[in-house]
Design a protein around this motif. Structure first.
Motif, PDB file in Angstrom:
ATOM      1  N   GLU A  12      25.885  44.337  64.495  1.00  0.00           N
ATOM      2  CA  GLU A  12      25.484  45.205  63.280  1.00  0.00           C
ATOM      3  C   GLU A  12      24.354  46.798  63.980  1.00  0.00           C
ATOM      4  OE1 GLU A  12      22.236  41.972  61.798  1.00  0.00           O
ATOM      5  OE2 GLU A  12      24.260  42.381  62.715  1.00  0.00           O
ATOM      6  N   ASP A  13      23.873  45.713  65.576  1.00  0.00           N
ATOM      7  CA  ASP A  13      23.078  47.092  65.650  1.00  0.00           C
ATOM      8  C   ASP A  13      23.835  47.717  66.677  1.00  0.00           C
ATOM      9  OD1 ASP A  13      20.849  46.701  64.305  1.00  0.00           O
ATOM     10  OD2 ASP A  13      20.276  44.745  65.614  1.00  0.00           O
ATOM     11  N   LEU A  14      25.161  47.211  66.869  1.00  0.00           N
ATOM     12  CA  LEU A  14      25.575  48.164  68.266  1.00  0.00           C
ATOM     13  C   LEU A  14      26.897  49.120  67.488  1.00  0.00           C
ATOM     14  CD1 LEU A  14      27.342  44.820  70.193  1.00  0.00           C
ATOM     15  CD2 LEU A  14      25.588  46.616  70.716  1.00  0.00           C
ATOM     16  N   PRO A  15      27.173  50.246  68.299  1.00  0.00           N
ATOM     17  CA  PRO A  15      27.518  51.262  67.932  1.00  0.00           C
ATOM     18  C   PRO A  15      29.454  51.096  67.970  1.00  0.00           C
ATOM     19  CG  PRO A  15      27.054  51.990  70.102  1.00  0.00           C
ATOM     20  CD  PRO A  15      26.098  50.280  70.170  1.00  0.00           C
ATOM     21  N   ARG A  16      29.688  51.074  66.877  1.00  0.00           N
ATOM     22  CA  ARG A  16      31.352  50.956  66.680  1.00  0.00           C
ATOM     23  C   ARG A  16      32.204  52.070  66.786  1.00  0.00           C
ATOM     24  NH1 ARG A  16      31.719  45.442  67.352  1.00  0.00           N
ATOM     25  NH2 ARG A  16      29.725  44.637  66.725  1.00  0.00           N
ATOM     26  N   THR A  17      33.929  52.158  66.779  1.00  0.00           N
ATOM     27  CA  THR A  17      34.648  52.925  66.693  1.00  0.00           C
ATOM     28  C   THR A  17      35.046  53.330  65.490  1.00  0.00           C
ATOM     29  OG1 THR A  17      35.914  51.248  67.765  1.00  0.00           O
ATOM     30  CG2 THR A  17      35.144  52.663  68.791  1.00  0.00           C
ATOM     31  N   GLY A  18      35.992  53.688  65.237  1.00  0.00           N
ATOM     32  CA  GLY A  18      36.328  54.124  63.323  1.00  0.00           C
ATOM     33  C   GLY A  18      36.969  52.899  63.229  1.00  0.00           C
ATOM     34  N   SER A  19      38.415  52.104  64.004  1.00  0.00           N
ATOM     35  CA  SER A  19      38.205  50.577  63.654  1.00  0.00           C
ATOM     36  C   SER A  19      37.313  49.630  63.680  1.00  0.00           C
ATOM     37  CB  SER A  19      39.471  50.415  64.377  1.00  0.00           C
ATOM     38  OG  SER A  19      38.713  50.530  65.956  1.00  0.00           O
ATOM     39  N   GLY A  20      35.865  49.865  64.103  1.00  0.00           N
ATOM     40  CA  GLY A  20      34.794  48.499  63.809  1.00  0.00           C
ATOM     41  C   GLY A  20      35.064  47.907  65.200  1.00  0.00           C
ATOM     42  N   LYS A  21      35.549  48.486  66.552  1.00  0.00           N
ATOM     43  CA  LYS A  21      35.619  47.880  67.706  1.00  0.00           C
ATOM     44  C   LYS A  21      33.972  48.188  68.085  1.00  0.00           C
ATOM     45  CE  LYS A  21      40.352  47.729  69.005  1.00  0.00           C
ATOM     46  NZ  LYS A  21      41.342  48.039  69.507  1.00  0.00           N
ATOM     47  N   LEU A  22      33.944  47.855  69.024  1.00  0.00           N
ATOM     48  CA  LEU A  22      32.422  47.481  69.739  1.00  0.00           C
ATOM     49  C   LEU A  22      32.951  49.454  70.655  1.00  0.00           C
ATOM     50  CD1 LEU A  22      29.519  47.428  71.239  1.00  0.00           C
ATOM     51  CD2 LEU A  22      30.468  46.253  72.614  1.00  0.00           C
ATOM     52  N   HIS A  23      32.069  50.030  70.810  1.00  0.00           N
ATOM     53  CA  HIS A  23      31.768  51.788  71.344  1.00  0.00           C
ATOM     54  C   HIS A  23      31.437  50.947  72.837  1.00  0.00           C
ATOM     55  CE1 HIS A  23      32.296  55.509  72.529  1.00  0.00           C
ATOM     56  NE2 HIS A  23      33.256  55.821  71.216  1.00  0.00           N
ATOM     57  N   LYS A  24      31.219  50.754  73.965  1.00  0.00           N
ATOM     58  CA  LYS A  24      31.395  50.212  74.744  1.00  0.00           C
ATOM     59  C   LYS A  24      30.230  52.057  75.441  1.00  0.00           C
ATOM     60  CE  LYS A  24      34.201  47.786  77.181  1.00  0.00           C
ATOM     61  NZ  LYS A  24      34.982  46.952  77.805  1.00  0.00           N
ATOM     62  N   GLN A  25      31.057  52.618  75.653  1.00  0.00           N
ATOM     63  CA  GLN A  25      30.786  53.860  76.270  1.00  0.00           C
ATOM     64  C   GLN A  25      29.378  54.836  75.780  1.00  0.00           C
ATOM     65  OE1 GLN A  25      31.486  54.129  78.953  1.00  0.00           O
ATOM     66  NE2 GLN A  25      32.729  52.936  78.842  1.00  0.00           N
ATOM     67  N   ARG A  26      29.554  54.292  74.380  1.00  0.00           N
ATOM     68  CA  ARG A  26      28.745  54.751  73.373  1.00  0.00           C
ATOM     69  C   ARG A  26      26.616  54.382  73.990  1.00  0.00           C
ATOM     70  NH1 ARG A  26      28.912  56.061  67.320  1.00  0.00           N
ATOM     71  NH2 ARG A  26      26.812  55.676  67.217  1.00  0.00           N
ATOM     72  N   PHE A  27      27.428  52.521  73.392  1.00  0.00           N
ATOM     73  CA  PHE A  27      26.284  51.716  73.896  1.00  0.00           C
ATOM     74  C   PHE A  27      25.623  52.236  75.310  1.00  0.00           C
ATOM     75  CE2 PHE A  27      24.301  47.757  75.581  1.00  0.00           C
ATOM     76  CZ  PHE A  27      23.512  47.516  74.671  1.00  0.00           C
ATOM     77  N   ARG A  28      26.502  52.405  76.668  1.00  0.00           N
ATOM     78  CA  ARG A  28      25.910  52.696  77.972  1.00  0.00           C
ATOM     79  C   ARG A  28      25.244  53.848  77.892  1.00  0.00           C
ATOM     80  NH1 ARG A  28      28.396  55.202  82.442  1.00  0.00           N
ATOM     81  NH2 ARG A  28      27.857  54.681  83.987  1.00  0.00           N
ATOM     82  N   ALA A  29      25.800  55.216  77.533  1.00  0.00           N
ATOM     83  CA  ALA A  29      24.877  56.493  76.713  1.00  0.00           C
ATOM     84  C   ALA A  29      23.051  55.806  76.208  1.00  0.00           C
ATOM     85  CB  ALA A  29      25.885  56.832  76.278  1.00  0.00           C
ATOM     86  N   GLU A  30      23.898  54.816  75.380  1.00  0.00           N
ATOM     87  CA  GLU A  30      22.518  54.913  74.898  1.00  0.00           C
ATOM     88  C   GLU A  30      20.970  54.031  76.001  1.00  0.00           C
ATOM     89  OE1 GLU A  30      22.935  52.711  71.645  1.00  0.00           O
ATOM     90  OE2 GLU A  30      23.713  54.028  70.443  1.00  0.00           O
ATOM     91  N   LEU A  31      21.522  53.391  76.182  1.00  0.00           N
ATOM     92  CA  LEU A  31      20.888  52.033  77.520  1.00  0.00           C
ATOM     93  C   LEU A  31      20.637  53.740  78.920  1.00  0.00           C
ATOM     94  CD1 LEU A  31      23.297  49.246  78.222  1.00  0.00           C
ATOM     95  CD2 LEU A  31      21.224  49.717  77.226  1.00  0.00           C
ATOM     96  N   LEU A  32      21.276  54.480  79.542  1.00  0.00           N
ATOM     97  CA  LEU A  32      21.272  55.243  79.994  1.00  0.00           C
ATOM     98  C   LEU A  32      20.071  56.529  79.731  1.00  0.00           C
ATOM     99  CD1 LEU A  32      24.455  55.575  81.789  1.00  0.00           C
ATOM    100  CD2 LEU A  32      23.014  54.718  82.287  1.00  0.00           C
ATOM    101  N   ALA A  33      20.082  56.887  78.431  1.00  0.00           N
ATOM    102  CA  ALA A  33      19.310  57.600  77.651  1.00  0.00           C
ATOM    103  C   ALA A  33      17.977  57.428  77.641  1.00  0.00           C
ATOM    104  CB  ALA A  33      19.467  58.570  76.468  1.00  0.00           C
ATOM    105  N   ALA A  34      17.786  55.988  76.635  1.00  0.00           N
ATOM    106  CA  ALA A  34      16.378  54.957  77.225  1.00  0.00           C
ATOM    107  C   ALA A  34      15.949  54.960  78.383  1.00  0.00           C
ATOM    108  CB  ALA A  34      16.414  53.801  76.233  1.00  0.00           C
ATOM    109  N   ALA A  35      16.898  54.461  79.660  1.00  0.00           N
ATOM    110  CA  ALA A  35      15.744  54.499  80.931  1.00  0.00           C
ATOM    111  C   ALA A  35      15.765  56.006  81.639  1.00  0.00           C
ATOM    112  CB  ALA A  35      17.445  54.177  82.097  1.00  0.00           C
ATOM    113  N   ALA A  36      15.946  57.374  80.924  1.00  0.00           N
ATOM    114  CA  ALA A  36      15.693  58.226  81.395  1.00  0.00           C
ATOM    115  C   ALA A  36      14.374  58.665  80.656  1.00  0.00           C
ATOM    116  CB  ALA A  36      16.580  59.549  80.993  1.00  0.00           C
ATOM    117  N   ALA A  37      14.267  57.886  79.801  1.00  0.00           N
ATOM    118  CA  ALA A  37      13.112  58.760  78.713  1.00  0.00           C
ATOM    119  C   ALA A  37      12.154  57.701  78.852  1.00  0.00           C
ATOM    120  CB  ALA A  37      13.313  58.351  76.710  1.00  0.00           C
ATOM    121  N   GLU A  38      12.113  56.993  80.225  1.00  0.00           N
ATOM    122  CA  GLU A  38      10.889  55.885  80.070  1.00  0.00           C
ATOM    123  C   GLU A  38      10.255  56.642  81.373  1.00  0.00           C
ATOM    124  OE1 GLU A  38      11.064  51.716  80.452  1.00  0.00           O
ATOM    125  OE2 GLU A  38      13.163  51.346  78.830  1.00  0.00           O
TER     126      GLU A  38
END
Length: 553
Positions: A522-548
């Protein structure tokens, strides 16, 4: 040459012979027979010695019924034997299938079947790989068969003969040296076979990960292989006096081209006995090469090795690890030019002569090779874009791949012959190309392509795993890291090291994720069809790393 335009033209001249590998090998032998061709440890073989062994193997293959168009797999580590095998196979017009020594059972079985390999030249073992045992796992029927008979096994329906290099050839394989049957093949017969090879004949198939789970077999002809060696010579301007330390496997495009460029110019190839960094550095210090052919990441590791960083290299050897600008000064990193290419283009389609960029073009990949056309298109509409607009790079050349194994032409090329690379780039008003990123999910790491789908399938097969997504994270330079996010089934426990340990027998080492994150479903971003949205998750990781990074600053 003082005129950059004339210099570029000078280094793009076509070969002075009909563009086939037998002709290229023959020309080198005529000019450099007594010269050392290959150095590995204590072994030193001249071009004449390499040719003698390649001739013997070529005759053995012909005597066994192997000829033009036959699919011959080469499963060998970097060694004189790799070069000998490749020369023998291509001299008789057979198709060399280059096979990764890193392949585990599943990968090897898939490739041998997909490429319709009829004859296999392989090592008995290398590092922690036992290829004899691996082949018997794939095709248990081999244990009851003899090398003197044609092999027949349902698992590998096209395989008829195996030659083994090493100390432990099983009953079903022949030693990989000239045999008694080779004496039936005269020099004249072999020469006539070589002369029948044309530039249009297929020379090799090199596998690289596809955008789906299965790798793709990239097909090159003799003409494309040889002509490309000549069209990219200007990048580092090779000469017959070079002593090239080649770091990385010959079955991948970059080091394969470095080896053939070395042979084509009559230079000396130097290879470490193993891929270990300590062996590479020891070889560098002992053999004193004039050039090093290695990925940028490996070059940095070599420079930073204690034996070099703290060893006080003499000025002559220290220069080999640097690149110099037009004024003889050490070139800053942003002006060093590695060019841009791929397996499909058989080398760089974009580069600068001498491997140095103009100061005003720092960070560019370079201008188009003389035999390539490039254009940038909108990935969604296919519309051609203008200068400095970012889109997908498409390339076209008479000297690139002719297609992909088991695929029709329309599946590979656009109707007008352009190939969509999947690279997001822009080309400025002066024709300099800049790499921006990847349009598809393919991960480029350590000089190889990794399909996320392939890695996902292996991790998903673990009983503890509910869901997995594989994606890239930035590495050094243009390199990328293989990363994964894993959702475990309820009540299950599993850590990153355990996952890596359990998939290590299914995937080559470079495909195993270096970074593994664990999350709840439930903590992962999803597409409209419920699939894992890998690129959004990747973007979140990169944003968090940049903020650090910002917070730490």
């Amino acid at each position: 040459m003082s005129d950059p335009g004339n210099e570029r033209e000078y280094w793009s001249r076509p070969p002075p012979f009909t563009a086939t590998l037998p002709n290229m090998f023959r020309r080198t032998l005529e000019q450099h027979a007594g010269k050392v061709a290959f150095v590995q440890g204590e072994r030193r073989l001249t071009y004449a010695e390499i040719d003698t062994r390649a001739t013997g193997l070529a005759k053995s293959l012909l005597a066994a019924g192997v000829g033009k168009g036959a699919r011959v797999g080469i499963l060998l580590p970097n060694s004189p034997e790799w070069l000998i095998a490749f020369m023998a196979v291509t001299r008789i017009g057979a198709l060399a299938v280059l096979i990764s020594t890193m392949y585990q059972r599943r990968e090897l079985e898939w490739l041998l079947r997909n490429a319709d390999v009829a004859v296999l030249l392989m090592a008995d073992r290398y590092l922690n790989h036992d290829y004899v045992a691996r082949l018997e796992e794939i095709a248990p029927e081999l244990k009851g068969q003899l090398a003197s008979e044609r092999l027949a096994t349902p698992a590998l329906p096209h395989l008829r003969r195996v030659y083994v290099y090493g100390d432990t050839a099983p009953r079903w394989a022949a030693p990989a040296e000239a045999d008694a049957e080779a004496s039936r093949i005269s020099d004249e017969l072999l020469r006539n076979v070589e002369d029948s090879v044309t530039p249009a004949d297929l020379s090799l198939v090199m596998y690289t990960s596809g955008s789906t789970s299965d790798p793709k077999g990239v097909l090159h002809t003799h003409g494309s292989t040889v002509n490309r060696l000549y069209s990219v010579r200007g990048w580092l301007r090779p000469t017959s006096d070079d002593r090239n330390l080649i770091v990385g496997p010959f079955f991948w495009a970059g080091r394969f081209n470095a080896l053939l460029q070395t042979v084509g110019t009559g230079a000396t190839a130097i290879c470490p006995a193993t891929p270990k960094l300590d062996d590479t550095v020891a070889t560098f210090l002992r053999e004193r090469p004039t050039r090093v052919a290695a990925q940028d990441v490996l070059m940095r590791e070599i420079r930073q090795h204690p034996s070099i960083a703290e060893g006080g290299l003499d000025p002559e050897l220290a220069r080999v690890l640097e690149r110099f600008d037009e004024n003889g000064e050490i070139c800053p990193p942003e002006r060093k030019n590695s060019g841009l290419g791929m397996t499909e283009t058989a080398g760089q389609h974009s580069f600068e002569v001498g491997g140095v960029l103009p100061a005003a073009k720092a960070g560019a990949c370079g201008r188009a090779a003389a035999d390539f056309e490039r254009r940038i298109i909108d990935p969604a509409t296919g519309a051609v874009l203008g200068p400095n607009e970012v889109g997908e790079l498409c390339v076209r050349s008479p000297n690139m791949m002719v297609g992909m194994y088991n695929k029709e032409r329309w599946e590979v090329f656009e109707p007008d012959g352009f190939y969509r690379t999947g690279d997001l780039c822009r080309i400025d008003d002066d024709g300099f190309l800049y790499f921006v990123g990847r349009n598809n999910e393919m991960i480029k790491t350590s000089g190889a392509n990794v399909s996320p789908t392939e890695v996902e399938k292996v991790i998903e097969a673990l009983p503890e795993v509910q869901e997995v997504g594989v994606f890239s994270l930035p590495g050094e330079g243009h390199d990328q890291k293989v990363a994964a996010v894993v959702v475990l089934n309820s009540g299950q426990t599993l850590d990153a090291d355990a996952i890596r340990g359990r998939i290590r027998t299914e995937l080559a080492a470079f495909k195993i994720p270096k970074v593994i994150h664990f999350r709840r479903f439930e903590d992962l971003p999803r597409t409209g069809s419920g699939k894992l949205h890998k690129q959004r998750f990747r973007a979140e990781l990169l944003a968090a790393a940049a903020a650090e990074t910002t917070a730490d600053a």
